[in-house]
Scaffold this active site. Structure first.
Site, PDB file in Angstrom:
ATOM      1  CB  SER A 140      -1.323   6.922   8.275  1.00  0.00           C
ATOM      2  OG  SER A 140      -2.381   6.854   9.294  1.00  0.00           O
ATOM      3  CE1 TYR A 153      -3.091  12.012   7.292  1.00  0.00           C
ATOM      4  CE2 TYR A 153      -4.402   9.973   8.323  1.00  0.00           C
ATOM      5  CZ  TYR A 153      -3.062  10.799   8.115  1.00  0.00           C
ATOM      6  OH  TYR A 153      -2.105  10.483   8.938  1.00  0.00           O
TER       7      TYR A 153
HETATM    8  N1  LIG Z   1      -0.376  11.501  15.054  1.00  0.00           N
HETATM    9  C1  LIG Z   1      -1.027  10.456  14.603  1.00  0.00           C
HETATM   10  O1  LIG Z   1      -1.711   9.883  15.336  1.00  0.00           O
HETATM   11  C2  LIG Z   1      -0.298  10.097  13.346  1.00  0.00           C
HETATM   12  C3  LIG Z   1      -0.633   8.870  12.996  1.00  0.00           C
HETATM   13  C4  LIG Z   1      -0.284   8.263  11.809  1.00  0.00           C
HETATM   14  C5  LIG Z   1       0.463   8.995  10.942  1.00  0.00           C
HETATM   15  N2  LIG Z   1       0.735  10.381  11.494  1.00  0.00           N
HETATM   16  C6  LIG Z   1       1.604  11.043  10.238  1.00  0.00           C
HETATM   17  O2  LIG Z   1       2.736  11.581  11.120  1.00  0.00           O
HETATM   18  C7  LIG Z   1       3.308  12.770  10.667  1.00  0.00           C
HETATM   19  C8  LIG Z   1       3.465  13.751  11.653  1.00  0.00           C
HETATM   20  O3  LIG Z   1       2.413  14.238  12.059  1.00  0.00           O
HETATM   21  P1  LIG Z   1       2.219  14.601  13.551  1.00  0.00           P
HETATM   22  O4  LIG Z   1       1.135  13.669  14.298  1.00  0.00           O
HETATM   23  O5  LIG Z   1       3.412  14.653  14.285  1.00  0.00           O
HETATM   24  O6  LIG Z   1       1.457  15.949  13.420  1.00  0.00           O
HETATM   25  P2  LIG Z   1       1.664  17.258  13.995  1.00  0.00           P
HETATM   26  O7  LIG Z   1       2.010  17.444  15.176  1.00  0.00           O
HETATM   27  O8  LIG Z   1       0.729  18.247  13.339  1.00  0.00           O
HETATM   28  O9  LIG Z   1       2.958  17.638  12.979  1.00  0.00           O
HETATM   29  C9  LIG Z   1       2.950  17.890  11.514  1.00  0.00           C
HETATM   30  C10 LIG Z   1       4.306  18.598  10.826  1.00  0.00           C
HETATM   31  O10 LIG Z   1       4.180  18.949   9.588  1.00  0.00           O
HETATM   32  C11 LIG Z   1       4.579  20.249   9.370  1.00  0.00           C
HETATM   33  N3  LIG Z   1       3.808  20.634   8.167  1.00  0.00           N
HETATM   34  C12 LIG Z   1       2.645  20.725   7.989  1.00  0.00           C
HETATM   35  N4  LIG Z   1       2.536  21.424   6.728  1.00  0.00           N
HETATM   36  C13 LIG Z   1       3.754  21.696   6.149  1.00  0.00           C
HETATM   37  C14 LIG Z   1       4.210  22.187   4.993  1.00  0.00           C
HETATM   38  N5  LIG Z   1       3.200  22.537   4.122  1.00  0.00           N
HETATM   39  N6  LIG Z   1       5.520  22.230   4.687  1.00  0.00           N
HETATM   40  C15 LIG Z   1       6.251  21.853   5.786  1.00  0.00           C
HETATM   41  N7  LIG Z   1       5.946  21.235   6.888  1.00  0.00           N
HETATM   42  C16 LIG Z   1       4.594  21.246   7.076  1.00  0.00           C
HETATM   43  C17 LIG Z   1       4.096  20.986  10.664  1.00  0.00           C
HETATM   44  O11 LIG Z   1       5.102  22.044  10.648  1.00  0.00           O
HETATM   45  P3  LIG Z   1       4.776  23.508  10.326  1.00  0.00           P
HETATM   46  O12 LIG Z   1       3.310  23.840  10.687  1.00  0.00           O
HETATM   47  O13 LIG Z   1       5.478  24.313  11.434  1.00  0.00           O
HETATM   48  O14 LIG Z   1       4.891  23.845   8.887  1.00  0.00           O
HETATM   49  C18 LIG Z   1       4.483  19.928  11.730  1.00  0.00           C
HETATM   50  O15 LIG Z   1       5.883  19.939  11.960  1.00  0.00           O
HETATM   51  C19 LIG Z   1       2.124  12.850   9.494  1.00  0.00           C
HETATM   52  O16 LIG Z   1       2.545  12.770   8.096  1.00  0.00           O
HETATM   53  C20 LIG Z   1       0.857  12.347   9.727  1.00  0.00           C
HETATM   54  O17 LIG Z   1       0.167  11.993   8.865  1.00  0.00           O
HETATM   55  C21 LIG Z   1       0.358  10.816  12.481  1.00  0.00           C
END
Ligand SMILES: NC(=O)c1ccc[n+]([C@@H]2O[C@H](COP(=O)([O-])OP(=O)(O)OC[C@H]3O[C@@H](n4cnc5c(N)ncnc54)[C@H](OP(=O)(O)O)[C@@H]3O)[C@@H](O)[C@H]2O)c1
Length: 247
Positions: A140, A153
């Site tokens: 991130s 985080y």
């Molecule tokens: N969106 C942003 O602005 C942003 C920016 C920088 C980095 N990121 C990173 O991108 C990645 C994806 O995030 P996102 O933004 O797409 O958010 P999101 O829509 O909340 O997706 C998070 C995913 O992680 C899964 N997850 C959470 N806890 C889990 C567990 N214990 N075991 C297995 N799966 C789990 C969730 O699935 P379930 O709930 O079904 O398990 C969901 O599919 C993360 O690592 C986040 O830190 C996001």
């Protein structure tokens, strides 16, 4: 498409993981989806297959090494190999340190940090046996900066950066043709903010995301480009932000 690659994605049930799965499947790559919500994974598998793609899924909590290894086994059973493993599962419940939200701290450490390590532990031996592979970790911009409310985080995402860099060096030294890519996104549309447990921070973050966040498909495009590089070349570190996001 030149070459079909078997791609495992953790956190594939929403947001960035879902977008990556759909984009890569649309290019003909078989995708193997892991997350806890199997209803969402089943729906994505159906959507992928309805458009001619191939998908499998397995319920996985990435805080369990056994479950992450079982996800790898699903990929081997269904498609015979793993070409790309994407450690994407993560959460971002921001809060002030003074609020001592220990449960949130522990969940971030368990999912963002341990989950990434478990993905590496599951994929790396398979890559060595195949003598090829590609590990993609979701960092991130919080891997590069730390701000008020984001201490834990950022600590987990700085950790992902550190692990990725050591992994890259270890793999380069071992010479097993394993590429390591770390992606450092800014604000991206997903469910990430909706899972924040501090109402005031969730609302403030939501306002910021409503104004700036870019679609999750942008990250899918980057993954697609990283895996399409010639086999002797690795895209290692990619920072991607909304154009008007300051940090
Ligand atoms: N969106 C942003 O602005 C942003 C920016 C920088 C980095 N990121 C990173 O991108 C990645 C994806 O995030 P996102 O933004 O797409 O958010 P999101 O829509 O909340 O997706 C998070 C995913 O992680 C899964 N997850 C959470 N806890 C889990 C567990 N214990 N075991 C297995 N799966 C789990 C969730 O699935 P379930 O709930 O079904 O398990 C969901 O599919 C993360 O690592 C986040 O830190 C996001």
């Amino acid at each position: 498409m030149e070459e079909k690659k078997v791609i495992v994605i953790t956190g594939a049930s929403s947001g960035i993981g879902e977008a990556i799965a759909k984009e890569l499947a649309s290019q003909g790559h078989p995708v193997v989806l892991g997350a806890r919500r199997t209803d969402k994974l089943a729906q994505i598998k159906n959507e992928v297959e309805a458009t001619g793609g191939q998908a499998a899924y397995r319920q996985v909590d990435v805080t369990s090494l056994e479950e992450v290894q079982a996800l790898a086994q699903t990929a081997l059973t269904e498609f015979g190999r793993i070409d790309v493993w994407i450690n994407n599962a993560g959460l971002m419940p921001h809060s002030l340190l003074i609020d001592a939200k220990v449960d949130d701290w522990n969940r971030m450490i368990d999912v963002n940090l341990r989950g990434t390590l478990y993905g590496i532990a599951a994929a790396q031996p398979i890559f060595h046996e195949q003598n090829t592979g590609h590990l993609i970790n979701l960092g991130s911009v919080a891997s590069l900066y730390s701000h008020v409310g984001g201490a834990v985080y950022s600590a987990t995402k700085w950790g992902v950066k550190a692990i990725s860099e050591s992994l890259r060096e270890e793999e380069a030294q071992a010479g097993h043709n394993v590429r390591v890519t770390t992606i450092y996104p800014g604000a991206v549309q997903s469910e990430l903010v909706s899972h924040m447990t501090d109402p005031a921070r969730r609302e403030a973050s939501q306002q910021f995301y409503d104004q700036f966040a870019i679609p999750a498909e942008r990250i899918a495009t980057i993954v697609s480009q990283a895996i399409a590089m010639p086999a002797d070349t690795a895209l290692n570190d990619i920072v991607v932000r909304p154009i008007n996001q300051v940090q």
